[in-house]
Motif scaffolding. Sequence first.
Motif, short mmCIF file in Angstrom:
data_model
loop_
_atom_site.label_atom_id
_atom_site.label_comp_id
_atom_site.label_asym_id
_atom_site.label_seq_id
_atom_site.Cartn_x
_atom_site.Cartn_y
_atom_site.Cartn_z
N GLU A 1 0.83 -1.21 0.00
CA GLU A 1 0.00 0.00 0.00
C GLU A 1 0.86 1.25 0.00
OE1 GLU A 1 -3.34 0.36 2.60
OE2 GLU A 1 -3.60 -1.82 2.76
N LEU A 2 0.47 2.20 -0.86
CA LEU A 2 1.13 3.50 -0.92
C LEU A 2 0.15 4.55 -0.39
CD1 LEU A 2 2.63 3.23 -4.52
CD2 LEU A 2 3.80 2.77 -2.36
N GLU A 3 0.62 5.37 0.55
CA GLU A 3 -0.27 6.34 1.16
C GLU A 3 0.38 7.72 1.21
OE1 GLU A 3 -2.44 5.04 4.73
OE2 GLU A 3 -1.30 3.18 4.60
N ALA A 4 -0.46 8.75 1.14
CA ALA A 4 0.00 10.12 1.28
C ALA A 4 -0.62 10.72 2.53
CB ALA A 4 -0.37 10.94 0.04
N PHE A 5 0.18 11.37 3.34
CA PHE A 5 -0.29 11.99 4.58
C PHE A 5 0.09 13.46 4.58
CE2 PHE A 5 1.56 7.80 5.34
CZ PHE A 5 0.51 7.09 5.87
N GLU A 6 -0.69 14.25 5.31
CA GLU A 6 -0.29 15.63 5.55
C GLU A 6 0.16 15.73 7.00
OE1 GLU A 6 -2.30 19.98 5.65
OE2 GLU A 6 -2.71 18.82 3.84
N ILE A 7 1.43 16.02 7.19
CA ILE A 7 2.00 16.12 8.53
C ILE A 7 2.61 17.51 8.71
CG2 ILE A 7 3.66 15.16 10.17
CD1 ILE A 7 3.48 12.51 8.64
N ASP A 8 2.05 18.27 9.65
CA ASP A 8 2.50 19.65 9.90
C ASP A 8 2.48 20.49 8.63
OD1 ASP A 8 2.94 19.04 12.58
OD2 ASP A 8 4.99 18.35 12.19
N GLY A 9 1.41 20.31 7.85
CA GLY A 9 1.24 21.11 6.64
C GLY A 9 2.07 20.67 5.45
N ARG A 10 2.82 19.57 5.60
CA ARG A 10 3.64 19.07 4.50
C ARG A 10 3.17 17.69 4.07
NH1 ARG A 10 9.78 19.07 5.83
NH2 ARG A 10 9.80 18.41 3.64
N LEU A 11 3.28 17.44 2.76
CA LEU A 11 2.89 16.14 2.23
C LEU A 11 3.98 15.12 2.51
CD1 LEU A 11 0.86 14.47 0.46
CD2 LEU A 11 2.30 15.09 -1.50
N SER A 12 3.61 14.04 3.14
CA SER A 12 4.54 12.94 3.38
C SER A 12 3.96 11.67 2.76
CB SER A 12 4.75 12.72 4.88
OG SER A 12 5.35 13.84 5.48
N ARG A 13 4.83 10.77 2.34
CA ARG A 13 4.39 9.53 1.73
C ARG A 13 4.90 8.35 2.54
NH1 ARG A 13 2.75 10.87 -3.47
NH2 ARG A 13 3.67 12.78 -4.36
N GLY A 14 4.05 7.33 2.63
CA GLY A 14 4.43 6.14 3.37
C GLY A 14 4.05 4.88 2.62
N ILE A 15 4.89 3.86 2.72
CA ILE A 15 4.62 2.57 2.09
C ILE A 15 4.57 1.49 3.16
CG2 ILE A 15 7.11 2.19 1.64
CD1 ILE A 15 6.23 0.67 -0.93
N LYS A 16 3.62 0.59 3.02
CA LYS A 16 3.53 -0.51 3.98
C LYS A 16 3.13 -1.80 3.26
CE LYS A 16 -1.23 0.40 5.51
NZ LYS A 16 -2.10 0.66 6.67
N ILE A 17 3.61 -2.90 3.78
CA ILE A 17 3.25 -4.22 3.27
C ILE A 17 2.23 -4.79 4.24
CG2 ILE A 17 4.10 -6.53 2.71
CD1 ILE A 17 6.91 -5.09 2.41
N THR A 18 1.06 -5.15 3.73
CA THR A 18 0.01 -5.66 4.61
C THR A 18 -0.16 -7.18 4.49
OG1 THR A 18 -1.69 -5.17 2.95
CG2 THR A 18 -1.26 -3.49 4.62
N LYS A 19 0.48 -7.76 3.46
CA LYS A 19 0.36 -9.20 3.26
C LYS A 19 1.51 -9.67 2.40
CE LYS A 19 -2.77 -12.60 1.11
NZ LYS A 19 -4.07 -12.77 0.42
N PHE A 20 2.11 -10.81 2.76
CA PHE A 20 3.16 -11.40 1.94
C PHE A 20 3.24 -12.88 2.28
CE2 PHE A 20 7.96 -11.25 0.78
CZ PHE A 20 7.68 -11.71 -0.50
N ARG A 21 2.50 -13.68 1.52
CA ARG A 21 2.43 -15.12 1.79
C ARG A 21 3.80 -15.79 1.58
NH1 ARG A 21 -2.89 -16.31 -1.51
NH2 ARG A 21 -4.47 -15.81 0.04
N GLY A 22 4.11 -16.70 2.47
CA GLY A 22 5.33 -17.49 2.31
C GLY A 22 6.59 -16.84 2.83
N SER A 23 6.44 -15.71 3.54
CA SER A 23 7.63 -15.01 4.01
C SER A 23 7.29 -14.06 5.15
CB SER A 23 8.25 -14.21 2.88
OG SER A 23 9.30 -13.38 3.35
#
Length: 234
Positions: free
Chosen positions: A185-207
């Motif tokens: 998942e790729l996400e965009a957040f606004e933190i203290d008035g600035r755009l920040s981006r975050g990536i997270k893995i929510t599923k990965f079978r076999g590992s």
Amino acid sequence: MESARISTGIPGLDAMLNGGLIPGRTYLVKGAPGTGKTTLAMHFAMAGIANGENVLYVTLEEPADNLRADMTKMGFNLRDPRFTLIDATPAAERYVLVDDFFESFAKNIERMTEAIKQQLRTRHYTRIILDPITMLKLTATKEIEYRRAFLAFIKTMMRMKTTVLLTSELQRTDIEEYLVSGVIELEAFEIDGRLSRGIKITKFRGSGFDGTIRPYEITDRGIVIYNDRVVSLP
């Protein structure tokens, strides 16, 4: 015994995946427009090219000419003979594969599966990208039929020993997330008035995998993921 891995083309993401993706499976990259899904998919494609593989990229939303222009600016070589780009966008009067013309096959996922199987008869592709799968889902009239067709697609790709990367703009991708082997998942957040981006893995079978939200940037050379940092939400 640890499964063999293939690179996503992004070192920080490979680290989060404990070495990369497990080949021969289907993965989903989801996020809102502008979060970098296509750029991530192109990193994956070019990593295959660098490894001597044949790659098939089907664009369902962004016209091929635009995609080629944008990605070339980032340094991706879409002219490599191992790279095949199919324009299956609604805007295209005919669906183009290099210099050959094809009838529309973006009507539904069954037609897409058949079209890809046809391509695999002429050339063995070890990496396939569908960007975005959203367009095919929106054509489905019944959820149960789409689910059945999506499962058949995944099984077909596994039999062909092809690693598939799907992108989606839909926030709700229940069926896809349930059936694929991994979700990024790729996400965009606004933190203290600035755009920040975050990536997270929510599923990965076999590992095992890094489940922390890591910051990333979209630069003029593609995506850079800082897997040694953490996104600090307010």
